[in-house]
Design a protein around this motif. Sequence first.
Motif, short mmCIF file in Angstrom:
data_model
loop_
_atom_site.label_atom_id
_atom_site.label_comp_id
_atom_site.label_asym_id
_atom_site.label_seq_id
_atom_site.Cartn_x
_atom_site.Cartn_y
_atom_site.Cartn_z
N ARG A 271 0.86 -1.39 0.02
CA ARG A 271 0.08 0.03 0.09
C ARG A 271 0.89 1.14 0.02
O ARG A 271 0.43 2.28 -0.68
N LEU A 272 1.92 1.07 0.64
CA LEU A 272 2.79 2.32 0.77
C LEU A 272 3.25 2.53 -0.61
O LEU A 272 3.50 3.93 -1.05
N MET A 273 3.76 1.46 -1.22
CA MET A 273 4.43 1.80 -2.53
C MET A 273 3.54 2.43 -3.64
O MET A 273 3.63 3.14 -4.42
N PHE A 274 2.26 1.66 -3.43
CA PHE A 274 1.05 2.09 -4.46
C PHE A 274 0.63 3.74 -4.40
O PHE A 274 0.19 4.23 -5.18
N SER A 275 0.59 4.10 -3.06
CA SER A 275 0.13 5.48 -2.74
C SER A 275 1.42 6.41 -3.03
O SER A 275 0.98 7.62 -3.12
N VAL A 276 2.67 6.00 -3.69
CA VAL A 276 3.71 6.83 -4.01
C VAL A 276 4.09 8.00 -2.86
O VAL A 276 3.99 8.95 -3.09
N ASP A 444 9.91 14.37 -1.90
CA ASP A 444 8.38 14.44 -1.38
C ASP A 444 7.46 14.38 -2.54
O ASP A 444 6.49 15.25 -2.52
N GLN A 445 7.50 13.44 -3.19
CA GLN A 445 6.30 12.90 -4.17
C GLN A 445 6.32 13.95 -5.41
O GLN A 445 5.45 13.96 -6.11
N ARG A 446 7.41 14.65 -5.43
CA ARG A 446 7.60 15.80 -6.53
C ARG A 446 8.75 15.49 -7.33
O ARG A 446 9.93 15.23 -6.53
N ILE A 447 8.58 15.71 -8.51
CA ILE A 447 9.67 16.01 -9.44
C ILE A 447 10.33 17.56 -9.78
O ILE A 447 9.26 18.01 -10.26
N TYR A 448 11.36 18.12 -9.57
CA TYR A 448 11.55 19.43 -9.89
C TYR A 448 12.62 19.50 -11.26
O TYR A 448 13.64 18.86 -11.09
N LEU A 449 12.18 20.30 -12.16
CA LEU A 449 13.04 20.76 -13.22
C LEU A 449 13.50 22.14 -12.96
O LEU A 449 12.53 22.93 -13.46
N PHE A 450 14.60 22.48 -12.99
CA PHE A 450 14.97 23.93 -12.84
C PHE A 450 15.72 24.15 -13.77
O PHE A 450 16.72 23.75 -14.28
N GLY A 451 15.19 25.61 -14.77
CA GLY A 451 15.95 25.82 -15.77
C GLY A 451 16.07 25.01 -17.01
O GLY A 451 15.11 24.36 -17.26
N GLY A 452 17.16 25.11 -17.65
CA GLY A 452 17.67 24.49 -18.92
C GLY A 452 17.64 25.24 -19.93
O GLY A 452 17.63 26.55 -19.68
N GLU A 453 17.64 24.93 -21.15
CA GLU A 453 17.48 25.49 -22.53
C GLU A 453 16.59 25.26 -23.24
O GLU A 453 16.16 23.88 -23.38
N ASP A 454 16.09 25.90 -23.95
CA ASP A 454 15.02 25.44 -25.06
C ASP A 454 15.56 25.13 -26.47
O ASP A 454 16.86 25.04 -26.63
N ALA A 455 14.80 24.92 -27.44
CA ALA A 455 15.36 24.38 -28.63
C ALA A 455 16.25 25.43 -29.54
O ALA A 455 17.18 24.79 -30.34
N TYR A 466 6.58 18.08 -11.34
CA TYR A 466 5.59 17.07 -11.56
C TYR A 466 5.21 16.34 -10.23
O TYR A 466 6.10 16.03 -9.50
N HIS A 467 3.82 16.25 -9.94
CA HIS A 467 3.38 15.73 -8.62
C HIS A 467 3.18 14.10 -9.24
O HIS A 467 2.40 13.78 -10.06
N ILE A 468 4.02 13.30 -8.67
CA ILE A 468 4.04 11.78 -8.83
C ILE A 468 2.75 11.26 -8.84
O ILE A 468 2.31 10.51 -9.53
N GLY A 469 2.24 11.32 -7.50
CA GLY A 469 0.84 10.67 -7.45
C GLY A 469 -0.18 11.11 -8.25
O GLY A 469 -0.95 10.09 -8.63
N ARG A 470 -0.32 12.30 -8.59
CA ARG A 470 -1.21 12.78 -9.42
C ARG A 470 -1.18 12.75 -11.03
O ARG A 470 -2.00 13.08 -11.81
N ASN A 471 0.17 12.54 -11.32
CA ASN A 471 0.48 12.70 -12.69
C ASN A 471 0.30 13.84 -13.39
O ASN A 471 -0.51 13.81 -14.44
N MET A 472 0.38 14.88 -12.69
CA MET A 472 0.29 16.29 -13.14
C MET A 472 1.51 17.38 -12.92
O MET A 472 2.19 16.97 -11.87
N TRP A 473 1.34 18.32 -13.96
CA TRP A 473 2.42 19.38 -13.58
C TRP A 473 2.17 20.44 -13.52
O TRP A 473 0.86 20.91 -13.92
N SER A 474 2.81 21.20 -12.78
CA SER A 474 2.98 22.79 -12.79
C SER A 474 4.18 23.40 -13.06
O SER A 474 4.94 23.08 -13.18
N LYS A 475 3.95 24.90 -13.26
CA LYS A 475 5.36 25.64 -13.53
C LYS A 475 5.20 26.89 -13.05
O LYS A 475 4.11 27.43 -12.62
#
Length: 595
Positions: A271-276, A444-455, A466-475
């Motif tokens: 249950r712990l693993m499936f709840s992410v 804490d159940q989130r992936i953070y992407l800082f900066g980078g460069e565009d095409a 990215y919220h891992i449990g909800r499969n949703m992004w914010s910026k």
Amino acid sequence: MIGMRQMTELRMDQNPKPNMGAFLYRDPDQGSYLLMQLNLLRLDQVLTDVLLCADNTEIPCHRAVLASSSPYFTAMFCRHFRESQQDKVGLKGISSSILSAIVDYVYTGTISISLDIVLPLMQAASMLQYARLFEACSYFLQEQLSPDNCLSMIRLSEILHCRSLKDKAREMAVQNFSDVSASEDLCEMSLPELMGYLEDDGLCAEEEQVFETLLAWIHHDPFSRRGSISDLFTKVRLRYIHPTYLFQFIASDPLIQSSTLCTELIESVRRLMFSVSTKCGSDLKPLWMTPRRYTCQETLVLVGGRKNNEQTSREALLFDERTQRWQWLAKLPLRLYKASYVCIHSILYVLGGLTMNTKHRVVSTAVYTLSLKTNQWRTAEPMIQPRFAHQSVSYLHFIFVLGGLGPDRQVCDTVERYNSMFNQWEIMAPMPTAVLHPATAANDQRIYLFGGEDAMQNPVRMTQVYHIGRNMWSKMESRTVKNVSAPAGVIDDKIYIIGGYTRRVIAYDTKANRFIKCENMKERRMHHAATVLNKKLYVTGGRFINGHDVIEDSDSFECYDPKTDTWTSKGTLPYKLFDHGSLSMVCVSNKSNPP
């Protein structure tokens, strides 16, 4: 005229008076000389006043010598026992050869200890209270210790009441548990003895082996031992077991299924693993929060990248903290340009990349894995989409692969996730904005992407979450973020972004949602790598811009301590390196010490 005697007295009076204090003389050889003379008297039977008897053999001795050598003989000859008046004293349970060797030892201070006589000699030394001789026998047996005999030695030490031998034998058993666990002697242990090993923080074994050991012990006598499964299972540190092994092998074992407590614990983990989530219930928390055994050492591994600015490297290196030296691991099966690197369940994953050893360069979906235990590369389930120059991050039992360049060399926004419980990949929600070379970290159940460069290779001043449990992004836009080709590491809910065409080091506090400025690096750095070991950041290689605005490759090896906000040099890498992977991997070592 003055007489001769008067002249002599006059001269003496004129000289200073001599020192009248005593001269203390110590003869360093007196003790050994006295012992030698006493032994000569014994051999010539001069002044001997007692006969020690064993096996119809009589050994002449001096009572005074025996009484001064051992509390046993002191009591015998000085406390009105009948032996104090006897000319002959019989010693039962000791052979004449052993008694003779001990008497020689008393009179000479030397004795030859061998495997043939060590046990009866040790028993006699214990009976006659020759403590130093007893410990000499213990030392001899300690020198004979091996993983094959250490459990037997523990049994022997208990019979002989020898603490030093027992401690040393148990230390060997703990440090070589992988070998010891397969022995018949282990199956003869009592339940408290086995529990003592399994709960030992210093046990040198992977948790999978701990489980297999308890199973073997129960199956040795299933009728009387199967009821112990629940107690033993709680000593297995479930958090550090590969999910596939836990849910497919352990969960299906008949002994585990027969125990309500065991099945409930496994279900709680599921249950712990499936709840992410990293938060667990009260029933699981005491077991789940148990730390790794301290024989499980975190170590730094470097893999791939560009070596000496010449070609894509197949090298894999491990840094030995004890010797401060680099060790070469097995080479990657092929050269991969801008693959990504991640570690999960103590296995190193190399994902995707552009193949460099074919006439036609191919963007790969291949996944290669390396275990420090076997030091062998294997292929794993390939990714869904081919990509290179992408980012990878692990969280719980997942690996996330984000963005990069596809076969058309276009920047992509796709995200896929590998589930190590089911050994399968799946497509997840895409990034809001496709970027290359962001600083990436999970917490804490989130992936953070800082900066980078565009095409168009323009810096992107943005943080994508990215919220891992909800499969949703914010910026969120941020003027603070302006890194490209910078690594990131997580320590205590703070994500440290190290350089990226800049000297800056900043920490993002995920709880307070704010950036904190840290001590800068010495040079503007990019394409370097970083990983966290023991709550410190280790930064390796990369490229830097020198004082003449010229880009150079680096072999630097530095450490940042967040507690002191300081940088220290760890020396240099074996060669200049950039675009490589730097990972913290756990390996079992019997050389570690408790923290």
